[in-house]
Design a protein around this motif. Structure first.
Motif, PDB file in Angstrom:
ATOM      1  N   ARG A   1       2.568   0.360  -1.087  1.00  0.00           N
ATOM      2  CA  ARG A   1       3.612  -0.068  -0.143  1.00  0.00           C
ATOM      3  C   ARG A   1       4.299   1.140   0.504  1.00  0.00           C
ATOM      4  O   ARG A   1       4.511   1.186   1.720  1.00  0.00           O
ATOM      5  CB  ARG A   1       4.626  -0.934  -0.889  1.00  0.00           C
ATOM      6  CG  ARG A   1       5.721  -1.527  -0.012  1.00  0.00           C
ATOM      7  CD  ARG A   1       6.579  -2.513  -0.787  1.00  0.00           C
ATOM      8  NE  ARG A   1       7.283  -1.887  -1.909  1.00  0.00           N
ATOM      9  CZ  ARG A   1       7.009  -2.127  -3.193  1.00  0.00           C
ATOM     10  NH1 ARG A   1       6.047  -2.958  -3.525  1.00  0.00           N
ATOM     11  NH2 ARG A   1       7.703  -1.535  -4.155  1.00  0.00           N
ATOM     12  N   LEU A   2       4.642   2.129  -0.309  1.00  0.00           N
ATOM     13  CA  LEU A   2       5.312   3.322   0.214  1.00  0.00           C
ATOM     14  C   LEU A   2       4.371   4.141   1.113  1.00  0.00           C
ATOM     15  O   LEU A   2       4.822   4.753   2.095  1.00  0.00           O
ATOM     16  CB  LEU A   2       5.821   4.180  -0.946  1.00  0.00           C
ATOM     17  CG  LEU A   2       7.015   3.600  -1.714  1.00  0.00           C
ATOM     18  CD1 LEU A   2       7.206   4.324  -3.046  1.00  0.00           C
ATOM     19  CD2 LEU A   2       8.291   3.684  -0.878  1.00  0.00           C
ATOM     20  N   SER A   3       3.087   4.165   0.782  1.00  0.00           N
ATOM     21  CA  SER A   3       2.112   4.877   1.625  1.00  0.00           C
ATOM     22  C   SER A   3       2.095   4.282   3.024  1.00  0.00           C
ATOM     23  O   SER A   3       2.058   5.011   4.033  1.00  0.00           O
ATOM     24  CB  SER A   3       0.712   4.792   1.014  1.00  0.00           C
ATOM     25  OG  SER A   3       0.651   5.447  -0.221  1.00  0.00           O
ATOM     26  N   HIS A   4       2.117   2.953   3.062  1.00  0.00           N
ATOM     27  CA  HIS A   4       2.114   2.275   4.359  1.00  0.00           C
ATOM     28  C   HIS A   4       3.383   2.618   5.130  1.00  0.00           C
ATOM     29  O   HIS A   4       3.347   2.891   6.344  1.00  0.00           O
ATOM     30  CB  HIS A   4       2.004   0.763   4.144  1.00  0.00           C
ATOM     31  CG  HIS A   4       1.755   0.003   5.414  1.00  0.00           C
ATOM     32  ND1 HIS A   4       2.757  -0.284   6.310  1.00  0.00           N
ATOM     33  CD2 HIS A   4       0.603  -0.522   5.935  1.00  0.00           C
ATOM     34  CE1 HIS A   4       2.260  -0.968   7.328  1.00  0.00           C
ATOM     35  NE2 HIS A   4       0.952  -1.113   7.131  1.00  0.00           N
ATOM     36  N   GLU A   5       4.504   2.635   4.452  1.00  0.00           N
ATOM     37  CA  GLU A   5       5.782   2.897   5.122  1.00  0.00           C
ATOM     38  C   GLU A   5       5.844   4.348   5.606  1.00  0.00           C
ATOM     39  O   GLU A   5       6.407   4.636   6.667  1.00  0.00           O
ATOM     40  CB  GLU A   5       6.938   2.598   4.177  1.00  0.00           C
ATOM     41  CG  GLU A   5       8.302   2.637   4.850  1.00  0.00           C
ATOM     42  CD  GLU A   5       9.408   2.045   3.982  1.00  0.00           C
ATOM     43  OE1 GLU A   5      10.582   2.239   4.334  1.00  0.00           O
ATOM     44  OE2 GLU A   5       9.077   1.399   2.961  1.00  0.00           O
ATOM     45  N   ARG A   6       5.267   5.271   4.835  1.00  0.00           N
ATOM     46  CA  ARG A   6       5.342   6.687   5.196  1.00  0.00           C
ATOM     47  C   ARG A   6       4.348   7.045   6.299  1.00  0.00           C
ATOM     48  O   ARG A   6       4.688   7.751   7.236  1.00  0.00           O
ATOM     49  CB  ARG A   6       5.056   7.564   3.971  1.00  0.00           C
ATOM     50  CG  ARG A   6       6.119   7.483   2.889  1.00  0.00           C
ATOM     51  CD  ARG A   6       5.687   8.235   1.629  1.00  0.00           C
ATOM     52  NE  ARG A   6       5.733   9.687   1.816  1.00  0.00           N
ATOM     53  CZ  ARG A   6       4.692  10.487   1.699  1.00  0.00           C
ATOM     54  NH1 ARG A   6       3.493   9.986   1.414  1.00  0.00           N
ATOM     55  NH2 ARG A   6       4.827  11.786   1.872  1.00  0.00           N
ATOM     56  N   ARG A   7       3.099   6.545   6.176  1.00  0.00           N
ATOM     57  CA  ARG A   7       2.043   7.047   7.070  1.00  0.00           C
ATOM     58  C   ARG A   7       1.119   5.973   7.641  1.00  0.00           C
ATOM     59  O   ARG A   7       0.098   6.299   8.241  1.00  0.00           O
ATOM     60  CB  ARG A   7       1.219   8.096   6.334  1.00  0.00           C
ATOM     61  CG  ARG A   7       2.052   9.314   5.949  1.00  0.00           C
ATOM     62  CD  ARG A   7       1.215  10.399   5.343  1.00  0.00           C
ATOM     63  NE  ARG A   7       2.030  11.561   5.005  1.00  0.00           N
ATOM     64  CZ  ARG A   7       1.594  12.602   4.324  1.00  0.00           C
ATOM     65  NH1 ARG A   7       0.339  12.639   3.902  1.00  0.00           N
ATOM     66  NH2 ARG A   7       2.398  13.629   4.063  1.00  0.00           N
TER      67      ARG A   7
ATOM     68  N   GLU B   1      -6.108   4.392   1.634  1.00  0.00           N
ATOM     69  CA  GLU B   1      -6.545   5.521   0.796  1.00  0.00           C
ATOM     70  C   GLU B   1      -5.920   5.438  -0.592  1.00  0.00           C
ATOM     71  O   GLU B   1      -6.576   5.716  -1.602  1.00  0.00           O
ATOM     72  CB  GLU B   1      -6.165   6.836   1.473  1.00  0.00           C
ATOM     73  CG  GLU B   1      -6.994   7.145   2.705  1.00  0.00           C
ATOM     74  CD  GLU B   1      -6.501   8.386   3.423  1.00  0.00           C
ATOM     75  OE1 GLU B   1      -5.474   8.965   2.977  1.00  0.00           O
ATOM     76  OE2 GLU B   1      -7.122   8.788   4.437  1.00  0.00           O
ATOM     77  N   MET B   2      -4.653   5.043  -0.636  1.00  0.00           N
ATOM     78  CA  MET B   2      -3.982   4.887  -1.928  1.00  0.00           C
ATOM     79  C   MET B   2      -4.615   3.752  -2.720  1.00  0.00           C
ATOM     80  O   MET B   2      -4.799   3.861  -3.936  1.00  0.00           O
ATOM     81  CB  MET B   2      -2.485   4.625  -1.700  1.00  0.00           C
ATOM     82  CG  MET B   2      -1.647   4.660  -2.971  1.00  0.00           C
ATOM     83  SD  MET B   2      -1.519   6.297  -3.711  1.00  0.00           S
ATOM     84  CE  MET B   2      -1.923   5.942  -5.422  1.00  0.00           C
ATOM     85  N   GLU B   3      -4.953   2.676  -2.038  1.00  0.00           N
ATOM     86  CA  GLU B   3      -5.609   1.540  -2.711  1.00  0.00           C
ATOM     87  C   GLU B   3      -6.921   1.969  -3.352  1.00  0.00           C
ATOM     88  O   GLU B   3      -7.236   1.582  -4.482  1.00  0.00           O
ATOM     89  CB  GLU B   3      -5.872   0.409  -1.717  1.00  0.00           C
ATOM     90  CG  GLU B   3      -4.675  -0.490  -1.461  1.00  0.00           C
ATOM     91  CD  GLU B   3      -5.047  -1.699  -0.624  1.00  0.00           C
ATOM     92  OE1 GLU B   3      -6.125  -1.686  -0.002  1.00  0.00           O
ATOM     93  OE2 GLU B   3      -4.249  -2.656  -0.591  1.00  0.00           O
ATOM     94  N   LEU B   4      -7.694   2.781  -2.641  1.00  0.00           N
ATOM     95  CA  LEU B   4      -8.972   3.243  -3.177  1.00  0.00           C
ATOM     96  C   LEU B   4      -8.767   4.118  -4.409  1.00  0.00           C
ATOM     97  O   LEU B   4      -9.529   4.030  -5.382  1.00  0.00           O
ATOM     98  CB  LEU B   4      -9.736   4.013  -2.101  1.00  0.00           C
ATOM     99  CG  LEU B   4     -10.250   3.175  -0.922  1.00  0.00           C
ATOM    100  CD1 LEU B   4     -10.824   4.071   0.169  1.00  0.00           C
ATOM    101  CD2 LEU B   4     -11.297   2.165  -1.406  1.00  0.00           C
TER     102      LEU B   4
END
Length: 433
Positions: free
Chosen positions: A397-403, A410-413
């Motif tokens: 969730r935070l990855s999506h919000e940041r970038r 990529e984080m999911e993988l």
């Protein structure tokens, strides 16, 4: 005559309640209404009666814990369980000269409930010389559809013809989910409230244990009474008894017992939605834990960790997220010093969550990453019982919000490479997301 203790006296109460039910010729289902703290005692009675060496009733009790996941075939699931139970005990029965039972095939057109009941009647008939009643205790370990459960029981009770086959279920006194069934079939569904008063039982056991003139005995007596008051929501009584318990423990240098008392007092206040009062108790608990640690007592540091985690919960309940985040950050270092990876992960996870609520995305990301690294370093068994999937969910969730979506993917993988494809948690984490 040997005097019975509080537990034995309550087992006698349950024995008398069962006997009362068993003597009713039209009865088919015993609906035992139990408070949460009575469940273990009722189960202890049932386990006792399942054991042919200890049981006092002239009846054969069989516990069936099959899940109620598929209501349409629950009866057949129970029938299969009956066959397994009989096969497991067959060797012992054959040693006593009893031939094995063969479950009859399901008759054409038989309903799910009829298939189960026919197997029960056949089993009881086969072992008639061993028991007056065959008692099937239905305690499904899963299955939360109360309406479907009630409806299945209704059909089973209406079709139960054999007077020597009885069913037993427990009904939570807080919800009384089976009340409509009892009202619909009052002669066949017999309701008996257990009314064991387990709080009083614990007080009786404490007095029977003796040594009430010693500090340990005095604390034990007060602690049991505190627990009973907390269960009933009597917060002021908890405070009064707790203050006395703390005075006894502190007066004799029993710092770990002070922590224990403060936890009960804090929990009662938190349950009453008074987080700031709870926070003060948890602070006092930490102070007592520090005294224990200073004396070289091995449990002192661990008690301090638990007291700080409790303070964090109180801060979160009070919606003081900034203070909670700072507290969790500091407590993570204590967890690391204690080599408690599970708690270190949880501290960083909660620090991240609190920062996210404060819209401090970068700080939340940094704390989440620290939690992730702790989780990745765990052995498989520890990881499986940790909150790492919730950390992973937050990081995606935070990855999506940041970038944006690419970073989230990529984080999911990365998460899938560690936790597998079915990594997502099924329910929200306690105290967090």
């Amino acid at each position: 005559m040997v005097k019975k203790n509080a537990v034995e006296r309550r087992l006698d109460v349950l024995h008398d309640q069962w006997t009362e039910f068993a003597q009713l010729p039209e009865a088919r289902l015993l609906r035992w209404v139990v408070e949460p703290d009575e469940v273990r005692m009722v189960e202890a009675f049932l386990r006792k009666e399942e054991d042919e060496r200890l049981g006092e009733c002239p009846d054969l009790f069989l516990r069936l814990e099959e899940p109620f996941d598929e209501p349409a075939r629950y009866g057949r699931t129970l029938r299969e369980a009956l066959v397994r139970l009989e096969e497991e005990s067959r060797a012992g029965l054959e040693e006593e000269g009893l031939s094995g039972w063969r479950c009859p095939p399901v008759k054409g057109g038989a309903t799910d409930e009829e298939a189960f009941l026919a197997a029960c009647e056949s089993l009881r008939s086969h072992y008639e010389s061993l028991c007056e009643h065959l008692v099937l205790v239905l305690l499904p370990v899963r299955g939360t559809d109360a309406g479907a459960w009630r409806e299945w029981l209704r059909r089973a009770v209406e079709k139960a013809e054999a007077p020597h086959v009885r069913l037993v279920v427990l009904d939570d006194a807080r919800t009384l989910a089976l009340e409509p069934l009892a009202e619909l079939l009052p002669e066949r569904v017999v309701t008996i409230p257990a009314r064991l008063d387990m709080g009083r039982a614990l007080e009786e056991l404490s007095r029977e244990a003796g040594h009430v003139d010693t500090p340990g005995g005095q604390f034990r007596e007060l602690f049991v009474r505190m627990g009973n008051a907390a269960t009933k929501g009597h917060v002021d009584k908890v405070e009064e008894l707790g203050a006395r318990a703390v005075a006894v423990a502190a007066g004799h240098g029993l710092h770990s017992l002070v922590v224990t008392a403060r936890f009960v007092m804090g929990g009662a206040q938190l349950g009453a939605q008074r987080p700031r009062e709870a926070l003060e108790h948890y602070r006092q608990a930490e102070a007592a834990a520090e005294q224990s640690e200073a004396k070289g007592e091995p449990e002192g540091a661990l008690l301090r960790l638990k007291a700080r985690l409790a303070q964090g919960a109180a801060r979160v309940t009070a919606q003081e997220y900034a203070q909670a985040a700072t507290l969790y950050e500091q407590t993570a270092l204590l967890a690391r010093a204690l080599k408690d990876a599970r708690m270190e992960l949880e501290c960083w996870r909660m620090a991240s969550w609190c920062c996210e609520l404060q819209k401090e995305v970068e700080r939340a990301w940094a704390h989440g990453q620290r939690a992730w690294e702790v989780g990745r370093a765990m052995d498989t068994g520890t990881r499986e019982t940790s909150t790492l999937p919730y950390v992973a969910e937050a990081l995606v969730r935070l990855s999506h919000e940041r970038r944006g979506p690419r970073a989230a993917r990529e984080m999911e993988l990365e998460v899938e490479s560690v936790l597998g494809q079915d990594w997502r948690p099924e329910a929200p984490a306690a105290g967090g997301q």
